[in-house]
Design an enzyme around this catalytic site. Structure first.
Site, PDB file in Angstrom:
ATOM      1  N   GLN A   1      50.264  47.796  35.177  1.00  0.00           N
ATOM      2  CA  GLN A   1      49.917  48.070  36.570  1.00  0.00           C
ATOM      3  C   GLN A   1      51.171  48.332  37.402  1.00  0.00           C
ATOM      4  O   GLN A   1      51.064  48.747  38.547  1.00  0.00           O
ATOM      5  CB  GLN A   1      49.102  46.904  37.162  1.00  0.00           C
ATOM      6  CG  GLN A   1      47.702  46.786  36.573  1.00  0.00           C
ATOM      7  CD  GLN A   1      46.859  45.677  37.176  1.00  0.00           C
ATOM      8  OE1 GLN A   1      46.285  44.893  36.433  1.00  0.00           O
ATOM      9  NE2 GLN A   1      46.754  45.595  38.484  1.00  0.00           N
TER      10      GLN A   1
ATOM     11  N   CYS B   1      42.242  40.729  43.859  1.00  0.00           N
ATOM     12  CA  CYS B   1      42.495  40.240  45.209  1.00  0.00           C
ATOM     13  C   CYS B   1      43.979  40.324  45.428  1.00  0.00           C
ATOM     14  O   CYS B   1      44.736  40.480  44.495  1.00  0.00           O
ATOM     15  CB  CYS B   1      42.039  38.796  45.373  1.00  0.00           C
ATOM     16  SG  CYS B   1      42.965  37.645  44.361  1.00  0.00           S
TER      17      CYS B   1
ATOM     18  N   GLU C   1      39.742  45.227  46.926  1.00  0.00           N
ATOM     19  CA  GLU C   1      39.622  43.815  46.598  1.00  0.00           C
ATOM     20  C   GLU C   1      38.762  43.046  47.587  1.00  0.00           C
ATOM     21  O   GLU C   1      38.367  41.921  47.317  1.00  0.00           O
ATOM     22  CB  GLU C   1      41.022  43.227  46.476  1.00  0.00           C
ATOM     23  CG  GLU C   1      41.750  43.931  45.317  1.00  0.00           C
ATOM     24  CD  GLU C   1      43.226  43.679  45.255  1.00  0.00           C
ATOM     25  OE1 GLU C   1      43.796  43.347  46.307  1.00  0.00           O
ATOM     26  OE2 GLU C   1      43.796  43.808  44.176  1.00  0.00           O
TER      27      GLU C   1
END
Lengths: 162, 806, 284
Positions: free
Chosen positions: B237, B385, B760
């Site tokens: 990521q 999140c 998120e």
């Protein structure tokens, strides 16, 4: 353990592979035949990312040995449509945003294809029950269900025209 | 002239820019099975790596015998810590300032820990060889309960740092203690807790879970010894950070390392960290001189790569008798597992947990977090999140409900009474944040009206009466949530990871024929960046999104960026994209003025062209300008049309939302059904409504999973009890409801296009909404709080404990 | 997750399969749909040296109904059971049960023979077979023998089938009357937290036949003889349902697992059973 020759019909083409008895169909497809549309997600037959169609059945190819598929007709996402003529499901998944990361998509569409072959008039409940062997982490399924229902509708209309 | 007005509209529509539900450009390859994920990569001569893993949660490794494995035909190498030690790669730094064993160095600290790395000609031989490696263990006492970590008989887990009294985040008071992080005013808050008319107290546990993307983690390392170049493909990521870490670890100069994130099959935070598998594939490729692939299986993914949550949050909330909140106190015990591998900005060892005052104007607050080592897998990633924001939102949204019960007040009314008011923005929170913008009351009222909140409460009251009269065995829960997120990390002055400031970047090239290529420092894992970033740019530079290619994830070509997680792509890279676009436009303006033979200030931007003020028939389109930039010698202007922006955000963004869940619960079986879920999101400016809705559906479904059953559970010996998708709960289409989405639009004042990020929000807001619905159903029977996950047996137990089974 | 290696055999007749199994003995395992065996081989909990695949034996794949008796070949898949209209007429509870097993893909591969023969207490068909009072036909080196489903299961993964025998067919009488297979599970694809198979025949207001069996509430499926008799003799009313449930619950010995502690399963089982009895009676 020695390897044996396995012949399969994959997406309309007769192909051969050399494999040990224990080699899983998903590995033979992906690594020998370079059919990388079906993916490996869980390896315990829960997620459906590896779904292919074998002789008219949706099958999790991580839970079938390649040797068991000897002589069978296999259809993967690669056999459903092509860049010049997409399958209606492929079009509807895009139109209704039925995919995000794309990892579950080939298995999901391959499964939905068989579902619509068997039940051309599904209700939302039929679709939800019929694709419950395919997990998706991105979409929450709502748009997948919408896409499958839209594809069913279009396929029906196509038939009426024909 | 109406024709012109119409054509402006047409030209605007043709751009497919901001606000358009543009179909995704990624979908063509994904729907045709032509995605390119890491396990699809096949290189000549490639070997396959597999791990020998510990079956024990805590044990000394007395010896490792690799001889039988090495004898197996097709096995090329078996690496142990002893092999990595000369390269100083047997340990690696974590993102949280701790270090982590790459391969077991003398002991193992969690079940599933990497002990040896087998390299073989294919994955079948590698698996056989794994079975042939003999490891002799001496089992040690196991610590699974963080509250027992500092007892006198607790085993010491991290012998490597047992005498260190200072860690990366300050003082350590015990060998099993990692840090204490404090925010706010302790004395003032504790005084309020003593004096306030009403104080509600609760221990809220947000259980350990796992992001579990459909694709597990993996990498392919290829060391080209001829040219001295290492190429590393993987599920990253944050590919640029991986390159920097790989360089620092391996000693290979950073320009000789190319890191590529190909298509990624979902991340959700799982793919932020650096894992032993990546390091071992690199070392194995260096050792063998050929490419080495490592791809974990699902059990390895669930038991060894980064978990999320595991926060025990002890809270107190004080208020006046009529429900005005006076203060909030929170002490969190954070179970970090065997190594502190949380993915948080350096200065925030508990992430942004200090957003736990939520959407409320709480004048005084105090937060302390203690990080603890246990014999569990390392991690603590932000699973869909921003850093620890879901924990914070869950905490405050439960505490509000608990307070409402104590006050005997309606929980919706209590929220409305305490919301930060529209005119208070920008708002300074008691725990140190500056909320950028919001209009909570408008969103809240819209949500309550949409679901007919009053009607629902009346229906619920009737059902309670029916239940008490023996007419039904079902209860109805109404789960409310108004969440405020903090995303878009973040300002370089206080946000960095491993010293790298958390800016992001965009580089744009306009081609002579007027199409464009833009590259960013982020990487999509399904969010649709190739679609949405082109839309931002289309609006900025007047070139259709269909003529803009977006590229990410290849460190040789993309500009440096900190990657995609914590809803940071839109707030940070999206801003960089807009800013780079504006640089293009500024240069284009000079070119247009030259071509139109007027002064720069005499022309103005209109959708896709510069127009001479007051002479609408005189204009130059962006396409014409692009061509001119390549074929005309313009005095004082360099040829070409390119721009780069590295964007350091001045602040975080604060998306918010109002969610309401209606749940029907069978008291006898513990089975619950979501009858209705309404989700209103305010993510500021909306780039692509179709994608926003898709993100909300997906995030809510992950929230449903977490709230209703998804956990990483350990037994008392540290065995993982939920290692396959049979037991690790991921709902199917059958268990997942339909969601009703809605929005308000309060732009961020500091973001170039006002966007705040949305990916998120649904997870952050969804978890409390589902959990509050379960808790709310039992409120009439005396329940104050019950912990997640709310699976059948736990819901049944709640009912049983309340005496509802007769 | 890679299995150990093995030699693969695909006999084309039942005698050939039985002979192979006799010859290879303990080193061999019979594979039907494989959706229990292959995952356990991947975890290396099972490491057979030989796999005898029954898919090539056409005679094992059929559904015959005549003279009031239903005969189902062991290799008939769950999907085929669901699709058969004739079977639905003769024993609708089979479709109701099969639809609650696993997911669509697994039902295309999973067979009735595999489901009843491997002795996994989580499987749904064994209790149903006990409820139907089915007989299992076993083919071994010494020929054919028939064992009642109610006497087949000994403990988890231990059955009356000898290692050298192959379960070839399932036989039971056509059933009329009310039926229900009630199953509580966490999600599609899960085993039962508790499940109950119930058959009830109505004769006026009386119950002329009752049969109850339970899934995943002990280390074998449980035929509830006493509970069945209570309904059959006393009729189906609230009082007798409660008594039958109490009787059945005295038989169960669920274990704690991720689905919950035994205490919860006992309660859930009583609810699932009571509700299955009511559903079956309403359809009777």
């Amino acid at each position: 353990m020695s390897k044996q020759t396995i012949t399969l019909n994959v997406n309309g083409k007769s192909v051969a592979a050399e494999a040990e008895s224990r080699e899983l169909l998903i590995h033979v497809l992906r690594e020998q035949l370079e059919i990388t549309g079906p993916h490996i997600g869980c390896e315990t037959s829960h997620c459906g990312a590896c779904t292919v169609d074998i002789d008219g059945m949706s099958v999790k190819s991580c839970t079938v040995f390649a040797v068991q598929a000897q002589g069978k007709e296999i259809t993967t996402i690669e056999g459903l449509g092509n860049p010049d003529k997409l399958h209606v499901l492929q079009e509807k998944f895009r139109e209704h945003h039925g995919l995000q990361c794309g990892y579950c998509t080939p298995g999901m569409i391959t499964r939905a294809h068989r579902l619509l072959e068997e039940n051309p008039n599904p209700t939302e409940e039929d679709v939800r029950f019929g694709i419950a062997g395919n997990l998706c982490r991105c979409t929450g399924y709502q748009n997948i269900v919408k896409a499958v229902l839209a594809a069913a509708e279009e396929l029906k209309q196509g038939e009426n025209v024909a | 002239m109406s024709a012109t007005a119409e054509s402006v509209q047409d030209r605007k529509a043709a751009l497919k820019g901001l606000g358009t539900s543009r179909k995704r450009v990624e979908d063509a390859r994904f729907t045709q099975g032509k995605g390119n994920y890491v396990d699809d990569i096949k290189l000549p001569g490639m070997l396959f790596g597999d791990f020998v893993r510990s079956q024990h949660a805590h044990a000394r490794v007395k010896s490792i015998d690799t001889s039988k494995a090495m004898e197996l035909p097709g096995v090329v190498a078996v690496l142990t810590a002893a092999d990595l030690e000369p390269l100083n790669l047997h340990w690696m730094p974590t993102l949280a300032g701790d270090k982590q064993m790459v391969l077991a160095d003398g002991k193992v600290l969690f079940q599933g820990q990497e002990v040896a790395f087998v390299v073989a000609e294919d994955r079948y031989i590698a698996a056989d060889a794994v079975d042939l490696v003999k490891v002799d263990y001496e089992e040690l006492p196991v610590l699974v309960d963080p509250f027992k970590a500092e007892l006198s008989d607790a085993p010491i887990l991290r012998e490597d740092i047992k005498d260190e009294t200072e860690g990366a985040h300050g003082a350590r008071r015990h060998p099993n203690h990692i840090f204490t992080w404090e925010q706010g005013d302790q004395a003032a808050t504790e005084a309020i807790m003593k004096e306030a008319p009403v104080v509600a107290e609760e221990m809220v546990y947000y259980h350990r879970t796992h992001p579990c993307p459909m694709e597990t983690c993996g990498s392919v390392a290829s060391m080209d010894k001829v040219n001295g170049k290492l190429t590393l493909w993987g599920t990253f990521q944050a590919p640029h950070v991986v390159r920097t870490v790989a360089s620092l670890l391996s000693g290979i100069a950073e320009h000789n390392i190319r890191v590529v994130s190909p298509d990624i099959g979902g991340g959700f935070g799982n793919k932020v960290g650096v894992y032993p598998g990546y390091v071992c594939s690199i070392v194995a490729s260096i050792v063998t001189g050929v490419p080495v692939k490592w791809v974990e299986d699902r059990m390895e993914n669930l038991s060894a790569t980064a978990f999320a949550r595991d926060y025990h949050m002890n809270g107190k909330i004080a208020a006046t008798e009529d429900g005005k909140i006076l203060g909030l106190w929170c002490h969190t015990t954070a179970d970090h597992g065997a190594f502190d591998a949380c993915a948080d900005p350096t200065k925030y060892p508990a992430g942004f947990m200090n957003i736990c005052t939520g959407s409320y104007d709480i004048p005084t607050a105090y937060l302390a977090v203690d990080g603890i080592y246990t014999n569990k897998a390392p991690g603590g990633v932000a699973y869909r999140c921003s850093f620890r924001v879901t924990e914070a939102a869950y905490f405050i949204e439960r505490m509000i409900e608990v307070l409402a019960i104590k006050l005997n007040m309606d929980a919706a009314e209590l929220r409305a009474k305490n919301f930060i008011r529209k005119e208070q923005f920008p708002y300074q929170s008691a725990l140190g944040w500056e909320y950028d913008s919001g209009d909570y009351h408008t969103a809240w009222n819209k949500a309550l009206e949409a679901v007919d909140y009053k009607g629902l409460r009346a229906e619920q009251a009737q059902q309670v009466n029916d239940f008490k009269a023996g007419k039904t065995r079902k209860l109805m829960g109404i789960g409310l949530c108004h969440f405020t997120e903090i995303v878009g990390a973040g300002p370089v002055k206080n946000c960095d990871i491993l010293g790298m400031g958390m800016f992001d970047s965009c580089e744009i090239r306009i081609h002579p024929t007027g199409s464009a290529l833009a590259r960013l420092g982020t990487i999509s894992q399904g969010q649709g960046h190739a679609t949405t970033f082109a839309q931002i740019l289309a609006t900025e530079i007047g070139i259709s999104a269909d003529e803009i290619t977006i590229e990410e994830g290849d460190t040789d070509t993309a500009p440096y960026g900190l990657g995609t997680y914590g809803s940071r792509s839109t707030p940070v890279a999206g801003a960089a994209t807009a800013m780079a676009g504006r640089k293009i436009r500024a240069k284009a303006q000079m070119i247009a003025a030259y071509l139109l033979e007027v002064h720069d200030n005499d022309i103005e931007w209109e959708v896709d062209r510069f127009v001479v003020k007051g002479a609408p028939e005189r204009f130059k389109t962006m396409k014409e300008i692009a061509f001119a930039s390549y074929n005309q010698a313009i005095p004082g202007v360099e040829p070409g049309l390119e721009a780069v922006s590295y964007y350091d955000p001045p602040n975080m963004t604060y998306p918010f939302g109002a969610y309401i869940c209606v749940m029907d619960i069978d008291v006898d079986t513990g089975v619950s059904d979501v009858r209705k879920f309404y989700a209103l999101d305010d993510c500021g400016t909306r780039i692509n409504p179709m994608i926003i809705e898709g993100q909300v559906h997906g995030g809510l479904t992950e929230a449903l999973a977490i709230a209703m059953g998804q956990e990483i559970a350990y037994d008392e010996l540290g065995n993982v009890k939920t290692g396959t998708l049979m037991d690790f709960f991921i709902p199917t289409s059958w268990e997942t409801p339909n969601y009703q989405t809605d929005f308000t639009e309060t732009p961020s004042p500091h973001h170039p296009i006002g966007a705040k990020g949305v990916g998120e929000s649904p997870n952050v807001g969804g978890v409390p909404a589902f959990s509050n619905a379960i808790n709310d159903a039992f409120r009439a029977f005396g329940l104050t709080h019950t912990n997640m996950p709310h699976d059948h047996w736990r819901v049944w137990k709640t009912a049983n404990d309340l005496g509802l089974h007769g | 997750m890679i299995t150990g290696n093995f030699e693969y055999h695909q006999p084309s007749s039942l005698p050939e399969a039985v002979a192979l199994l006799s010859k290879l003995g303990d080193d061999a395992r019979v594979i039907a749909g494989g959706h229990s065996l292959i995952p356990s081989m991947k975890l290396r909990l099972a490491m057979p040296e030989h796999l005898i695949d029954l898919q090539g034996i056409g005679e094992l794949k059929n559904i015959q109904i005549s003279g009031g008796e239903v005969r189902i070949g062991a290799m008939t898949t769950q999907a085929e059971l669901i699709a058969s209209e004739a079977l639905y007429k003769s024993a609708p509870i089979i479709r109701e049960t099969a639809l609650q097993i696993a997911d669509p893909q697994v039902r295309y591969m999973g067979t009735i023979g595999g489901n009843v023969a491997n002795g996994d207490p989580g499987n749904d068909m064994p209790a149903l077979m006990q409820c139907l009072d089915a007989n299992f036909v076993l083919q071994g080196p010494d020929g054919e023998r028939v064992v009642k489903a109610r006497e087949f299961y000994e403990a988890a993964y231990f059955t009356a089938r000898d290692d050298l025998e192959i379960l070839s067919e399932i036989r039971f009488s056509e059933c009329s009357g009310g039926f229900a297979y009630g199953k509580q599970k966490r999600k599609i694809g899960d085993y039962a937290t508790a499940a109950a198979a119930v058959l009830l025949t109505k004769d006026g207001n009386n119950c002329s036949h009752a049969s109850i069996a339970l899934t995943n509430l002990a280390d074998t499926p449980l035929y509830c003889e006493e509970a069945s008799a209570m309904l059959q003799n006393g009729g189906v009313n609230d009082e007798n349902i409660a008594a039958a449930v109490t009787s059945a619950m005295a038989q169960i010995e669920p274990v704690d697992d991720n689905r919950g502690p035994a205490e919860f399963k006992k309660h859930a089982a009583s609810i699932v059973l009571a509700s299955a009895i009511r559903d079956a009676w309403a359809r009777a």
